[in-house]
Enzyme design. Structure first.
Site, PDB file in Angstrom:
ATOM      1  N   ARG A  34     -10.978 -11.598   7.728  1.00 43.61           N
ATOM      2  CA  ARG A  34      -9.826 -12.361   7.240  1.00 43.61           C
ATOM      3  C   ARG A  34     -10.239 -13.711   6.670  1.00 43.61           C
ATOM      4  NH1 ARG A  34      -5.168  -9.722   8.959  1.00 43.61           N
ATOM      5  NH2 ARG A  34      -5.169  -8.811  11.036  1.00 43.61           N
ATOM      6  N   ASP A  78      -7.647  -7.806   6.593  1.00 47.81           N
ATOM      7  CA  ASP A  78      -8.653  -7.435   7.592  1.00 47.81           C
ATOM      8  C   ASP A  78      -9.040  -5.972   7.514  1.00 47.81           C
ATOM      9  OD1 ASP A  78      -6.070  -6.485   8.663  1.00 47.81           O
ATOM     10  OD2 ASP A  78      -7.250  -5.963  10.417  1.00 47.81           O
ATOM     11  N   ASP A  94       0.852  -1.189   0.000  1.00 49.97           N
ATOM     12  CA  ASP A  94       0.000   0.000   0.000  1.00 49.97           C
ATOM     13  C   ASP A  94       0.892   1.245   0.000  1.00 49.97           C
ATOM     14  OD1 ASP A  94      -2.255   1.636   0.196  1.00 49.97           O
ATOM     15  OD2 ASP A  94      -2.359   1.453   2.362  1.00 49.97           O
TER      16      ASP A  94
HETATM   17  P1  IMP Z   1       1.832  -0.304   3.865  1.00 53.96           P
HETATM   18  O1  IMP Z   1       2.866  -0.273   4.923  1.00 53.96           O
HETATM   19  O2  IMP Z   1       1.045   0.990   3.803  1.00 53.96           O
HETATM   20  O3  IMP Z   1       2.320  -0.726   2.507  1.00 53.96           O
HETATM   21  O4  IMP Z   1       0.697  -1.285   4.338  1.00 53.96           O
HETATM   22  C1  IMP Z   1       0.865  -2.588   4.480  1.00 53.96           C
HETATM   23  C2  IMP Z   1      -0.130  -3.165   5.444  1.00 53.96           C
HETATM   24  O5  IMP Z   1      -1.295  -2.344   5.621  1.00 53.96           O
HETATM   25  C3  IMP Z   1      -0.622  -4.453   4.868  1.00 53.96           C
HETATM   26  O6  IMP Z   1       0.222  -5.514   5.228  1.00 53.96           O
HETATM   27  C4  IMP Z   1      -2.004  -4.554   5.437  1.00 53.96           C
HETATM   28  O7  IMP Z   1      -1.973  -5.183   6.690  1.00 53.96           O
HETATM   29  C5  IMP Z   1      -2.460  -3.117   5.595  1.00 53.96           C
HETATM   30  N1  IMP Z   1      -3.295  -2.698   4.458  1.00 53.96           N
HETATM   31  C6  IMP Z   1      -3.006  -1.783   3.513  1.00 53.96           C
HETATM   32  N2  IMP Z   1      -3.990  -1.661   2.618  1.00 53.96           N
HETATM   33  C7  IMP Z   1      -4.956  -2.529   2.999  1.00 53.96           C
HETATM   34  C8  IMP Z   1      -6.251  -2.889   2.466  1.00 53.96           C
HETATM   35  O8  IMP Z   1      -6.730  -2.389   1.443  1.00 53.96           O
HETATM   36  N3  IMP Z   1      -6.931  -3.820   3.171  1.00 53.96           N
HETATM   37  C9  IMP Z   1      -6.472  -4.417   4.303  1.00 53.96           C
HETATM   38  N4  IMP Z   1      -5.258  -4.133   4.819  1.00 53.96           N
HETATM   39  C10 IMP Z   1      -4.519  -3.189   4.179  1.00 53.96           C
HETATM   40 MG    MG Z   2      -3.934  -5.474   8.567  1.00 54.17          MG
END
Ligand code: IMP
Ligand code: MG
Length: 188
Positions: free
Chosen positions: A170, A164, A108
């Site tokens: 989940r 989640d 993300d």
């Molecule tokens: P990042 O650090 O922003 O890349 O986010 C990674 C973590 O955020 C993932 O491993 C998920 O646990 C959570 N996450 C980000 N986007 C989503 C989504 O659309 N649905 C559920 N969890 C998300």
């Molecule tokens: Mg999560």
């Protein structure tokens, strides 16, 4: 069954159903198997969202490999990563000299994977690659390259198949977009 129907009614639309996910995992696993055919993989899976993905993907990879699971805390019930990534030090495996494959559910903002990668790099592994089930098409806070991507998706909040929202959904057997109005009520 009533509860399951209730959970399904929170889903705006299904993006990838079970068969579509499994078909894509066949392809991903074949690619990983070919790339690591002469090496021993050390898989580092980031819990909890990666649980289903890890289990279904690794059973399709017929190579000797080691598996470690890592718990990081990246955000607390909100839909965006806070930016501060906390590690439980005791869960950090020693990956010196190893060929590491990091598994995560979704890329993300990139903050989680960037932090995990940086932390593992300090242990001097031989190589590090990243594999994610989903990657959001968006501007990221941190530059992270995923070497293996299951599916690219739009910038929407998705749940199911391990992912989640506030620890729920989940266990849905598919990945779906959560209804937007549910995201606007963080205290549910
Ligand atoms: P990042 O650090 O922003 O890349 O986010 C990674 C973590 O955020 C993932 O491993 C998920 O646990 C959570 N996450 C980000 N986007 C989503 C989504 O659309 N649905 C559920 N969890 C998300
Ligand atoms: Mg999560």
């Amino acid at each position: 069954m009533a509860y399951f129907r209730l959970m399904q009614s929170d889903i705006e639309r299904v993006l990838f159903d079970g068969p579509a996910i499994h078909k894509r995992l066949d392809e991903l696993a074949a690619q990983i198997t070919a790339d690591y055919s002469d090496r021993e993989l050390t898989v580092i899976a980031i819990l909890t969202g990666t649980l289903m993905f890890m289990s279904d993907l690794l059973r399709r990879i017929p190579l000797p490999l080691k598996l470690n699971c890592l718990s990081v805390v990246s955000y607390h019930g909100k839909t965006e990563t806070s930016g501060e990534i906390l590690f439980k030090e005791s869960s950090l495996p020693d990956v010196a000299g190893q060929d590491v494959l990091i598994l995560d559910d979704i890329l993300d903002t990139g903050q989680t994977l960037a932090a995990v990668r940086e932390k593992l790099e300090t242990a001097k592994p031989r190589s590090i690659r990243v594999c994610v089930l989903l990657s959001k098409r968006k501007q990221r806070a941190r530059d992270v390259i995923a070497d293996y991507i299951g599916f690219e998706i739009d910038n929407e909040f998705v749940v199911g198949y391990g992912l989640d929202y506030m620890e729920r959904y989940r266990n849905l057997p598919y990945v779906g977009v959560l209804r937007k109005e549910l995201l606007e009520q963080p205290n549910q």
